[in-house]
Structure formats: structure tokens, C-alpha cells
Design a protein around this motif. Sequence first.
Motif, PDB file in Angstrom:
ATOM      1  N   LEU A 175       8.191  10.239  11.046  1.00 40.75           N
ATOM      2  CA  LEU A 175       7.897  10.554   9.643  1.00 40.75           C
ATOM      3  C   LEU A 175       6.963  11.752   9.518  1.00 40.75           C
ATOM      4  O   LEU A 175       7.098  12.565   8.608  1.00 40.75           O
ATOM      5  CB  LEU A 175       7.284   9.332   8.959  1.00 40.75           C
ATOM      6  N   ASP A 176       6.003  11.889  10.437  1.00 44.79           N
ATOM      7  CA  ASP A 176       5.053  12.988  10.326  1.00 44.79           C
ATOM      8  C   ASP A 176       5.679  14.329  10.674  1.00 44.79           C
ATOM      9  O   ASP A 176       5.087  15.378  10.417  1.00 44.79           O
ATOM     10  CB  ASP A 176       3.826  12.736  11.209  1.00 44.79           C
ATOM     11  N   ARG A 177       6.888  14.320  11.233  1.00 45.12           N
ATOM     12  CA  ARG A 177       7.585  15.570  11.553  1.00 45.12           C
ATOM     13  C   ARG A 177       8.736  15.844  10.592  1.00 45.12           C
ATOM     14  O   ARG A 177       9.435  16.847  10.746  1.00 45.12           O
ATOM     15  CB  ARG A 177       8.126  15.522  12.977  1.00 45.12           C
ATOM     16  N   THR A 178       8.931  14.968   9.637  1.00 42.99           N
ATOM     17  CA  THR A 178      10.004  15.179   8.660  1.00 42.99           C
ATOM     18  C   THR A 178       9.558  16.215   7.635  1.00 42.99           C
ATOM     19  O   THR A 178       8.504  16.056   7.013  1.00 42.99           O
ATOM     20  CB  THR A 178      10.349  13.867   7.938  1.00 42.99           C
ATOM     21  N   PRO A 179      10.295  17.308   7.443  1.00 37.99           N
ATOM     22  CA  PRO A 179       9.882  18.343   6.482  1.00 37.99           C
ATOM     23  C   PRO A 179       9.770  17.779   5.066  1.00 37.99           C
ATOM     24  O   PRO A 179      10.485  16.841   4.696  1.00 37.99           O
ATOM     25  CB  PRO A 179      10.998  19.390   6.585  1.00 37.99           C
ATOM     26  N   ASP A 180       8.870  18.366   4.282  1.00 39.38           N
ATOM     27  CA  ASP A 180       8.691  17.925   2.903  1.00 39.38           C
ATOM     28  C   ASP A 180       9.980  18.033   2.104  1.00 39.38           C
ATOM     29  O   ASP A 180      10.286  17.174   1.274  1.00 39.38           O
ATOM     30  CB  ASP A 180       7.599  18.766   2.221  1.00 39.38           C
ATOM     31  N   ARG A 181      10.742  19.094   2.339  1.00 42.70           N
ATOM     32  CA  ARG A 181      11.984  19.294   1.591  1.00 42.70           C
ATOM     33  C   ARG A 181      12.957  18.150   1.871  1.00 42.70           C
ATOM     34  O   ARG A 181      13.596  17.625   0.953  1.00 42.70           O
ATOM     35  CB  ARG A 181      12.608  20.636   1.963  1.00 42.70           C
ATOM     36  N   GLU A 182      13.061  17.751   3.131  1.00 46.79           N
ATOM     37  CA  GLU A 182      13.980  16.668   3.496  1.00 46.79           C
ATOM     38  C   GLU A 182      13.472  15.328   2.979  1.00 46.79           C
ATOM     39  O   GLU A 182      14.229  14.532   2.414  1.00 46.79           O
ATOM     40  CB  GLU A 182      14.132  16.611   5.022  1.00 46.79           C
ATOM     41  N   LEU A 183      12.183  15.082   3.122  1.00 45.96           N
ATOM     42  CA  LEU A 183      11.616  13.816   2.654  1.00 45.96           C
ATOM     43  C   LEU A 183      11.707  13.717   1.132  1.00 45.96           C
ATOM     44  O   LEU A 183      11.961  12.636   0.580  1.00 45.96           O
ATOM     45  CB  LEU A 183      10.153  13.705   3.101  1.00 45.96           C
ATOM     46  N   GLY A 184      11.524  14.841   0.444  1.00 45.59           N
ATOM     47  CA  GLY A 184      11.549  14.829  -1.008  1.00 45.59           C
ATOM     48  C   GLY A 184      12.919  14.572  -1.592  1.00 45.59           C
ATOM     49  O   GLY A 184      13.030  14.170  -2.755  1.00 45.59           O
ATOM     50  N   THR A 185      13.983  14.797  -0.823  1.00 42.90           N
ATOM     51  CA  THR A 185      15.336  14.556  -1.336  1.00 42.90           C
ATOM     52  C   THR A 185      15.920  13.240  -0.836  1.00 42.90           C
ATOM     53  O   THR A 185      16.754  12.638  -1.507  1.00 42.90           O
ATOM     54  CB  THR A 185      16.274  15.701  -0.907  1.00 42.90           C
ATOM     55  N   ARG A 186      15.473  12.760   0.320  1.00 45.64           N
ATOM     56  CA  ARG A 186      16.065  11.552   0.913  1.00 45.64           C
ATOM     57  C   ARG A 186      15.258  10.297   0.644  1.00 45.64           C
ATOM     58  O   ARG A 186      15.757   9.193   0.848  1.00 45.64           O
ATOM     59  CB  ARG A 186      16.223  11.756   2.424  1.00 45.64           C
ATOM     60  N   LEU A 187      14.016  10.451   0.221  1.00 47.76           N
ATOM     61  CA  LEU A 187      13.175   9.282  -0.068  1.00 47.76           C
ATOM     62  C   LEU A 187      12.653   9.403  -1.496  1.00 47.76           C
ATOM     63  O   LEU A 187      12.093  10.432  -1.870  1.00 47.76           O
ATOM     64  CB  LEU A 187      12.011   9.186   0.922  1.00 47.76           C
ATOM     65  N   ALA A 188      12.861   8.357  -2.277  1.00 47.83           N
ATOM     66  CA  ALA A 188      12.400   8.342  -3.670  1.00 47.83           C
ATOM     67  C   ALA A 188      11.350   7.256  -3.832  1.00 47.83           C
ATOM     68  O   ALA A 188      11.518   6.143  -3.343  1.00 47.83           O
ATOM     69  CB  ALA A 188      13.566   8.094  -4.625  1.00 47.83           C
ATOM     70  N   MET A 189      10.271   7.592  -4.527  1.00 47.74           N
ATOM     71  CA  MET A 189       9.174   6.651  -4.764  1.00 47.74           C
ATOM     72  C   MET A 189       9.082   6.371  -6.253  1.00 47.74           C
ATOM     73  O   MET A 189       8.926   7.288  -7.061  1.00 47.74           O
ATOM     74  CB  MET A 189       7.856   7.240  -4.255  1.00 47.74           C
ATOM     75  N   VAL A 190       9.207   5.110  -6.625  1.00 42.51           N
ATOM     76  CA  VAL A 190       9.047   4.687  -8.017  1.00 42.51           C
ATOM     77  C   VAL A 190       7.698   3.979  -8.106  1.00 42.51           C
ATOM     78  O   VAL A 190       7.530   2.881  -7.589  1.00 42.51           O
ATOM     79  CB  VAL A 190      10.181   3.745  -8.459  1.00 42.51           C
ATOM     80  N   PHE A 191       6.732   4.625  -8.761  1.00 41.70           N
ATOM     81  CA  PHE A 191       5.377   4.094  -8.781  1.00 41.70           C
ATOM     82  C   PHE A 191       5.251   2.948  -9.779  1.00 41.70           C
ATOM     83  O   PHE A 191       6.062   2.769 -10.686  1.00 41.70           O
ATOM     84  CB  PHE A 191       4.377   5.191  -9.132  1.00 41.70           C
ATOM     85  N   GLN A 192       4.176   2.190  -9.602  1.00 43.09           N
ATOM     86  CA  GLN A 192       3.937   1.005 -10.417  1.00 43.09           C
ATOM     87  C   GLN A 192       3.686   1.352 -11.880  1.00 43.09           C
ATOM     88  O   GLN A 192       4.161   0.666 -12.771  1.00 43.09           O
ATOM     89  CB  GLN A 192       2.737   0.233  -9.855  1.00 43.09           C
ATOM     90  N   ASP A 193       2.945   2.428 -12.127  1.00 43.22           N
ATOM     91  CA  ASP A 193       2.577   2.784 -13.498  1.00 43.22           C
ATOM     92  C   ASP A 193       3.118   4.175 -13.823  1.00 43.22           C
ATOM     93  O   ASP A 193       2.512   5.180 -13.458  1.00 43.22           O
ATOM     94  CB  ASP A 193       1.057   2.763 -13.664  1.00 43.22           C
ATOM     95  N   PRO A 194       4.260   4.270 -14.497  1.00 45.39           N
ATOM     96  CA  PRO A 194       4.820   5.594 -14.804  1.00 45.39           C
ATOM     97  C   PRO A 194       3.943   6.388 -15.759  1.00 45.39           C
ATOM     98  O   PRO A 194       4.075   7.605 -15.849  1.00 45.39           O
ATOM     99  CB  PRO A 194       6.179   5.262 -15.430  1.00 45.39           C
ATOM    100  N   THR A 195       3.034   5.709 -16.486  1.00 46.84           N
ATOM    101  CA  THR A 195       2.153   6.432 -17.396  1.00 46.84           C
ATOM    102  C   THR A 195       1.264   7.408 -16.641  1.00 46.84           C
ATOM    103  O   THR A 195       1.017   8.535 -17.080  1.00 46.84           O
ATOM    104  CB  THR A 195       1.286   5.443 -18.194  1.00 46.84           C
ATOM    105  N   THR A 196       0.757   6.996 -15.478  1.00 50.30           N
ATOM    106  CA  THR A 196      -0.078   7.882 -14.664  1.00 50.30           C
ATOM    107  C   THR A 196       0.742   8.695 -13.678  1.00 50.30           C
ATOM    108  O   THR A 196       0.215   9.641 -13.085  1.00 50.30           O
ATOM    109  CB  THR A 196      -1.129   7.063 -13.889  1.00 50.30           C
TER     110      THR A 196
END
Length: 608
Positions: A360-381
Motif C-alpha cells: 500500500l505504501d508503494r501504490t501511487p496516489d493516482r492509482e489509489l485514488g481511482t481504485r479505492l473509494a472512501m465513504v466517510f461517516q459524516d459527509p457534512t465535514t
Amino acid sequence: MRRLTVLRSPVGAASAVLLTVLLALAILAPVLWGDRAAAIDTDALQQGPSADHLLGTDQLGRDIFFRVLVATRLTIGLALLATVIGVVTGLVLGSVPSVLPRWAARIVISGVNIAVAFPGLLLALFFAVIFGTGTIGAVLAIAFAITPSFARLTQTLTASVSGRDFIAAARVCGVGRFRLLTRHVLPNIAEPLVINATLAAGSALTAFAGLSFLGIGVQAPSYDWGRLLGEGLNRIYISPAPALGPAIAVVLAGLAFNLFGEAAAAGHRQRSHRATAVPATTSSAPDDGGLLTVRNLHVSFPGGITPVRGVSFTVHNGEMIGVVGESGSGKSLTALAVSRLVEHPGTVTADALEFGGKPLDRTPDRELGTRLAMVFQDPTTSFNPTKRIGRQLSEVSEVHQGLGRVAAARKAVDRLGAVRIPEPERRAKQYPHEFSGGMRQRAMIAMGLMGEPQLVIADEPTTALDVTVQREVLKLLATIREDRSAAVLLISHDITVVAQTCDRVLVMYAGRIVEELPTDELFTAARHPYTTALLKAVPDLDTDRGAPLAVIPGRPPEPGEIGRGCPFAPRCPLADDQCRTEEPELTDFGPDHRVACWKSETELAGVR
């Protein structure tokens, strides 16, 4: 229309009118009455008020009333100039620590803290002595007297915004510190800063008048209200009008700035209220070959605090896994760790932490940003409140997929429609506060779909939503899983939600997984005392309504309180001496079933 809120209150409207009059006088008075204010009349020296001279005349026979009107330009102009210098300097000193190295930031913050300890008037007099008598010295003195308090305010507001989820998301996108400050932090604190700058202008005006009154501000032949007040004071017992005129002008102008700032602050508070009414002991590990592989994950903080201790699990393609546990069990921190969102001073270590077969620490930001999606607990913040929803979604494709602005905007509208947001083109142009809670959560999911996610991490996505909206959000996650063959890691405190939607469930307690089993066996084969206690605490149609609801006695341990033995032992009805002195490992209990407990299957079956 939001900017006109201040005008809806009587105080705000009155102060706005008064400010308008003052600004008009500052512009027009020297043009209209400059000659009359400068005209010398030796036949009318130091006269009292009359029909020709409403406030009387000075020692050269000049009309004091017109001099007060003409002095508006210099008085207001110098006060605003001092305010601008002080506010800009304070803004720089308050925000620059976030982009400086840590040691340099400490020096700046310490200097601001020391300066704040001194009263503003004392600082103004101190700087006036340093810069010398005169207009320039007085301007700099007032400006630098304003600076410390404004710098402290900026530091506080910056810190309150820097912890928001949308800032963490921007960091994941690779946004630099300076761009993060100018594009994401400062726009979100601009309104309170402007309001406080208005209040500072009123204070600067009265302070500047005070310096001129003492003779260390504006010097002859120039004059402002403070200098006119000083000249009129010499004859106040004979004719008070020459002193009262400039004194009243100072009071009215100061009140206009301060009352306008207070009214704007009150309007800001009302809008804010409406908008918000963001290597350890090796354990038994699952099979390899998953989309997300986590082995012996630890998350530590200074002071020996380790909220996540030796977590191991695997998420396979197309699989939906639920993570349950009480608040503080380490669920969300585990999700942040596998999303690379744990910030300094937190430390993440693991024997293996891989996504798609790559560390994971070697995965480029561009690749991580398209292949992994994070849905946070509070969309307001999680959403930036100063940017439109469509713009925030389109930034994902611009940064990670290289799309142009127009193409990314079209894709944002398409994704909003995919998550069943009505009128997506119109909604894309709206701000987060114009969305309901359920719509914000769907928009957050749409942001994850801007890429081609193989894994969606949903951190309690149904918190604070009514049951109807909860069902819609969960159904949407299930649809994404089916349509895109994406894996879903669903974090929830509601074990029944996980049982209805997931394939497997991980039960966490005190930073560790204490049981893992298929959800279709959850109500029949769960064995860990903590899991069975969670199930008993959920009422159903067969629950005896005349009996008290089942609860788990005690409370979960704080990360710094975990000692020897099983952390659940103080709350467990089966705990013995071994449980209190040795912590069990997560071991195989059956096919696809692991339990961390010292008790035998017969003993654990009895606890149900």
C-alpha cells in the motif's frame, strides 16, 4: 442572498447605513468643503457655535464643522490602512505555520503567543515609540498592535478546519501544503476573518484617534478627528462644541464598524447553525490472494497508545465484509490505516499491507485514488463547504484520471445520477449545505464512483440517517457491488445491518479482531462472549417487552488502559484467571470461523 443576512436585523441595517454615510463623506467631503475647511478668518477667531459656524471656529478662524467633515477621509483611510496591514500580517503569521517545517512553526507560534499576552493599547504605544511620531509611525503602531490577536484567531480557525475529512482527501490527492492552505483552508475561514477584520477596523479607528489626541499621530498641517479633539479640549469649559464634534464623530464611526461586525457575526452563527442543524505478536492469518491483504496491522501514537493491535484480514474481489464493535474498538482507525489517511504523529506498521497485490505504501496516489473509494461517516465535514458539489466530484477525475474540466464536470453529473440524486445537473451546481443528509451521503458515494473503485470502504455510512434513508444507502452499496464487482468494507456499530448486507463479519474489541465468521452463521454459530453480548443487546420481535433490555456491563477500555490478559475479561461472564493474565490469539474455530478466546466450544456454546 447569504451576504444580505446582516441587513435583515435593525442593528445591521442601521450600522450599514451609517458606514455608507461615512464612506460617502470620506470621498466627497474634501471635494465639497475642503476650501471652506481651510479658509482662515481673522475676524472670527475661536468663536462659539453660531448659524455661520455650527461648531464654532479654531484659533485661525477656520470652521470646525467643515474640518470635522473633511477629516473623515484621513481618519477612515488611516484606520483602514492600519487594519489592512495588521490583518494581512496576522493572516500570514497565523497560517504560515501550516506550511513551515515543524521547528520553524514552533518559533512563529511562540512569538504570537508572547505578543498576545500584552494588551493591544500597550503594544500600540510601544510601537509608536519605536516608529516615531507622525502618520506613518501611528499606522504601523496600530497595525502591529492588531497583528497578534488576528494571528491567534487565524491559527485557531486553521486548526479547526485542518482536521476535516475533505482536507485529508486533498492530501491523498497529492495537493501541496501551500495549495492546500490557499484553496481549501483559507476559503473556509474567510467569513469569520472578514467579520473580525471589520471589528478590528473600529478598534483601529478609535486607537488612531487616541494617538493623534496624545500628539503622536497625525501632525500639522494634516488633521484627523483625534487631532481636532485635542485642539478642542483646550477650551472645553468655555465652548464644548469644538471638542464634542470630533468626539461624536469618533464614537459614531467606531460604533458603525463594531455593530456591523457584530451583526455579521450573528448572521454567520445563524447560518452555521442551519447548515449543520466531518511488529506485534503474530496472529493466525487468512488465506492470501485477496484484493486487500492486512497482516498484523498496528496503529500507534506517542505515549505508548496503540488503538489498533495486530489486526489481520483479507478482502476478496466482489466480497462485502462488515466490521462491527462498540465506539473506540478501532474500526474507523483500521479503515483510515488501509486508506493511508492516518496522519502524523500516528504510526502504521504491518507485516503485510497490500492492495491489489502491491504494498500500500508503494501504490501511487493516482492509482489509489481511482481504485479505492472512501465513504466517510459524516459527509457534512467530508465535503468542502465553500465549493459546489459538482466541482468537488470533478476534481477527482481531473487529479487522478487527467480529464479536462468540462469532461470531468459531465462525469460528475453522470455519477450523481447513478446514485439516484434527482436533477443531477442542477444539484451539481449546489453547495453541500443545500443537500439533505441522505443526499450528501449519496453524493459522497458518487465521489467514490468518479474513479473505477475495486474497493469501497464505508465508515458508518448510515449514521444519523433515518431508517428509510439507511435502507437506500445500503441498497446503493449493494448495487455498486453487483454492477461493478467491487468489494465493500462496511464499518458499522449496528450488527443487524451487517448481518443483512454482508458476506462475512469481523467483530472488533479493544483494537483487535475477536471473532470472524460468515454472516449466515452469525445468529447460530457466534461463540465469542462479546459477539453474543452484542447480539443479545439488539431487541427483536421475540424480545420480552416486560423485561429490561439486555446491556453489556462496564465500558470498553481506553487504548491506554489495555493491560495484561483479555481486554473483555472485566465484562465477560466466563472470565477466569487465565483470561485476566493472558490475551488469546485469533485461532481457527471451524470452517471460515476464527475466535480469540480461551474457552472451549462447549463453554462458549453455553453462553448463548
